[in-house]
Write an enzyme that holds these catalytic residues in place. Structure first.
Site, PDB file in Angstrom:
ATOM      1  N   GLU A 106       0.831  -1.214   0.000  1.00 21.10           N
ATOM      2  CA  GLU A 106       0.000   0.000   0.000  1.00 21.10           C
ATOM      3  C   GLU A 106       0.863   1.261   0.000  1.00 21.10           C
ATOM      4  OE1 GLU A 106      -4.087  -1.694   2.058  1.00 21.10           O
ATOM      5  OE2 GLU A 106      -2.746  -0.484   3.288  1.00 21.10           O
ATOM      6  N   GLU A 134      -5.847  -7.888  -1.565  1.00 23.06           N
ATOM      7  CA  GLU A 134      -6.361  -7.868  -0.189  1.00 23.06           C
ATOM      8  C   GLU A 134      -7.839  -7.529  -0.187  1.00 23.06           C
ATOM      9  OE1 GLU A 134      -4.571  -5.296   2.677  1.00 23.06           O
ATOM     10  OE2 GLU A 134      -2.519  -5.780   2.081  1.00 23.06           O
TER      11      GLU A 134
END
Length: 666
Positions: free
Chosen positions: A151, A309
């Site tokens: 991320e 995810e």
């Protein structure tokens, strides 16, 4: 371009953090993974401090053991560079790598992503850990894919330290060439903020007042490029160490998110991979999911993407975090796959007992395997095996597209605007929902995409646009497409400077209208149109120069003035929707579809989402019932989850999903 690892079907599993647990738990994990049919885990995301215990002091034994256990079980590894979690020893030794906030205060140790993407000390250490991992595991047969950091920018997107200022100066010099051009682009004549030279440029630390929206947009772009630079450095460290398998990182595309301009990242990604977490307060969160998934595949229509995810149940960071309803996790997973993902991976494998994310759900919950949640995980694993041949296929080509752009969102959010609490990207989601409900399966593409294949092109809230994009959209209309331009599109150029001469500047000539004045509404206000439609939040004082008036304002200061227009452009049409229409929006969508002559290519039934994936030899129709009643849908073929043959129609239970391998002629 590479895609997800070949020959392994749909990827299923999630982030595995064995360092959080004693070694006695590892073998239990492997047994449970095999029970659930897990075939992939993301390993090492937060492991830096455990493999490099101090500066250039390494402990590989435990990591070798975990990789060996996974390999022996036939479980593939997506191996992460652990740069999302710089170790405490590094931050203590080099506190200068920790980001500085807009007020000039440096953050402290204790979180994640605690680094500045522009700092050379950080570059040295992050490249070293990536290279060492590549040297040790780059040829390991269990490592099928590599995952750079985690991320990127999800917490450290913007840094205002001295190194960021230095890098921003060089970025600005490369972009503008001369200080006069920078002054023009940023509008520094306003308030007398003229720069003498590039030496005057710093990161836009907080001042006592508002700042130039052009400068702030430039810093957004610079920050996106700095994060991409970090990805490239780690990727090249892996390649230099001999890594030949696919390399990616997990992007964040959710509505409301605006971390980076990912359209510029795609050429560097062997796999387009995203994270997605449902907003539990949203009663129609499955619609937001579909919009985000469409954005993911729209980044590159030539290959599948990957859901890196999502959550099995509750997350821990929303204001309130209820669990997903029974069946919702399976439905969400299959919905992503329907939209082109080659798998469904989760954060995380085993729910943490401690730390910040201790109440974030895992595939193995705190209560263990005798739970509803675990049984659904096992059911999902079996389902993905039954539909594994979908892997590698693409979502069927669409003739309808919505243009969405992260820098346009930044441009709207930077600086003072006529309305300050208005989510400009929401209209894109609304168009996506409406077009999907009509069986049109729209793409969501960035402005840089090839637009030639589309017969209907919707441009909602494209606030900032350069001349090349405006020209490509006009060319689509000239070729025969129907183009719908929504309010707040084309207002500023790529530097966030208003296009003068009337709104919507970049599209004014194509549309045959001139907007004289924005007329945002106060909270709770609304305007009725002649058609009976109702507009809220946004309206404009508009006059027609060369267009047909489709709808007008029926009341208020704008009574009798055009609200919706249409104009013939070459072989196509160009519509302008100057108001934020809510009641009556469906009628507008139907009129546009009729005008464009595009037809449904997917089954249409109340509460049913339909998506088709195709390969050279097969096609699979995904039917997802988001409603609370059973629905009958016309289709034929082999339903892969149940194994039933479908001849003419299927009755889909509330909350159920069907994957039908369709019969092909000949």
């Amino acid at each position: 371009m590479r895609s997800t690892p070949d020959g392994h079907g749909l990827l299923f599993g999630g982030d595995y953090n064995p360092e959080q647990w004693p070694a006695s738990v590892w073998r239990e994990d492997i047994a449970l993974m095999r029970e659930a049919r897990v075939n992939t885990v993301t390993l090492g995301v937060f492991s830096w401090a455990f493999v490099e215990t101090d500066d250039d002091e390494w402990d590989w034994g435990w990591f070798d053991e975990v990789i060996g256990l996974l390999h022996d079980a036939g479980i593939g590894i997506d191996l992460a560079t652990p740069t999302a979690a710089p170790p405490t020893w590094l931050q203590r030794t080099h506190p200068e790598i920790v980001p500085v906030d807009r007020n000039g205060s440096r953050f402290h140790q204790g979180g994640r992503l605690g680094w500045c993407a522009s700092h050379p000390v950080w570059h040295r250490y992050s490249s070293r850990i990536a290279r060492r991992l590549g040297e040790r595991y780059g040829r390991h047969p269990a490592v099928r894919m590599w995952h750079v950091s985690n991320e990127l920018g999800g917490g450290n997107r913007l840094c205002y330290c001295e190194e960021s200022s230095r890098a921003f100066r060089e970025w600005a010099r490369d972009r503008y060439g001369t200080i006069d051009e920078l002054n023009r682009a940023w509008g520094t004549a306003v308030w007398g903020l003229r720069y003498r030279s590039f030496d005057d440029v710093i990161a836009p630390l907080a001042s006592e007042s508002g700042q130039s929206p052009s400068m702030l947009l430039a810093f957004d772009r610079f920050s996106s490029d700095a994060l991409l630079g970090q990805y490239r450095r780690e990727r090249e460290a892996l390649r230099s160490a001999g890594v030949a398998t696919p390399i990616t990182t997990n992007l964040m595309l959710a509505v409301g998110g605006s971390v980076a301009d990912y359209s510029h990242w795609v050429p560097d990604l062997d796999v387009v991979a995203i994270d997605h977490y449902a907003v539990m307060a949203d009663p129609h969160r499955e619609r937001e999911l579909a919009f985000v998934a469409s954005r993911a595949r729209g980044l590159d229509r030539t290959r599948p993407w990957l859901l890196m995810e999502h959550s099995t149940s509750a997350v821990n960071w929303q204001p309130r975090n209820p669990p997903k309803a029974p069946g919702e996790m399976i439905r969400h997973s299959l919905q992503h796959i329907a939209h082109g993902s080659d798998g469904a991976l989760f954060f995380q494998w085993r729910a943490s007992a401690s730390g910040v994310e201790q109440y974030h759900s895992g595939m193995v919950p705190h209560a263990g395997s005798d739970t509803r949640q675990w049984r659904e995980v096992v059911e999902l694993g079996r389902t993905l095996e039954r539909i594994k041949h979908v892997a590698g296929s693409l979502v069927e080509a669409s003739r309808v597209a919505i243009v969405a752009d992260i820098p346009a969102k930044w441009a709207w959010e930077e600086g003072q605007k006529p309305i300050h609490d208005y989510p400009i990207e929401a209209s894109g989601r609304r168009w996506h929902e409406a077009l999907s409900a009509r069986g049109l399966g729209p793409d969501v593409v960035p402005p840089r995409a090839d637009l030639t294949a589309y017969g209907l092109l919707v441009v909602p809230g494209l606030y900032a646009v350069n001349d090349a994009t405006a020209g490509a959209i006009a060319a689509a209309a000239l070729r025969g497409a129907t183009v719908v331009v929504g309010h707040l599109s084309g207002i500023v150029d790529e530097e966030n400077r208003v296009r003068t001469g009337g709104y919507p500047g970049a599209f004014r000539e194509m549309l045959g209208v001139v907007g004289e004045e924005f007329c945002p509404m106060l909270a709770g206000e609304q305007i009725v149109l002649t058609s009976g439609s109702i507009a809220i939040d946004w309206s404009e004082r508009l006059r027609v120069t060369d267009a047909e008036i489709v709808d007008t304002y029926a009341e208020g200061d704008l009574v009798g003035l055009p609200a919706v227009t249409r104009r013939s452009v070459g072989a196509g049409r160009a519509w302008y929707v100057s108001a934020d229409i809510r009641d009556g929006f469906d009628a507008l969508v139907d009129a546009v579809i009729t005008d464009a002559g595009v037809r449904a290519r997917l089954p249409v039934a109340a509460g049913i989402e339909a998506v088709r994936r195709k390969s050279d030899s097969s096609s699979w129709l995904f039917l997802i019932n988001h409603g609370d009643t059973d629905v009958e849908v016309r289709t034929s073929g082999l339903e892969l989850i149940s194994g039933d043959s479908i001849d003419g129609s299927i009755k889909l239970a509330a909350g159920a999903v069907a994957v039908i391998q369709e019969r092909t002629s000949g």
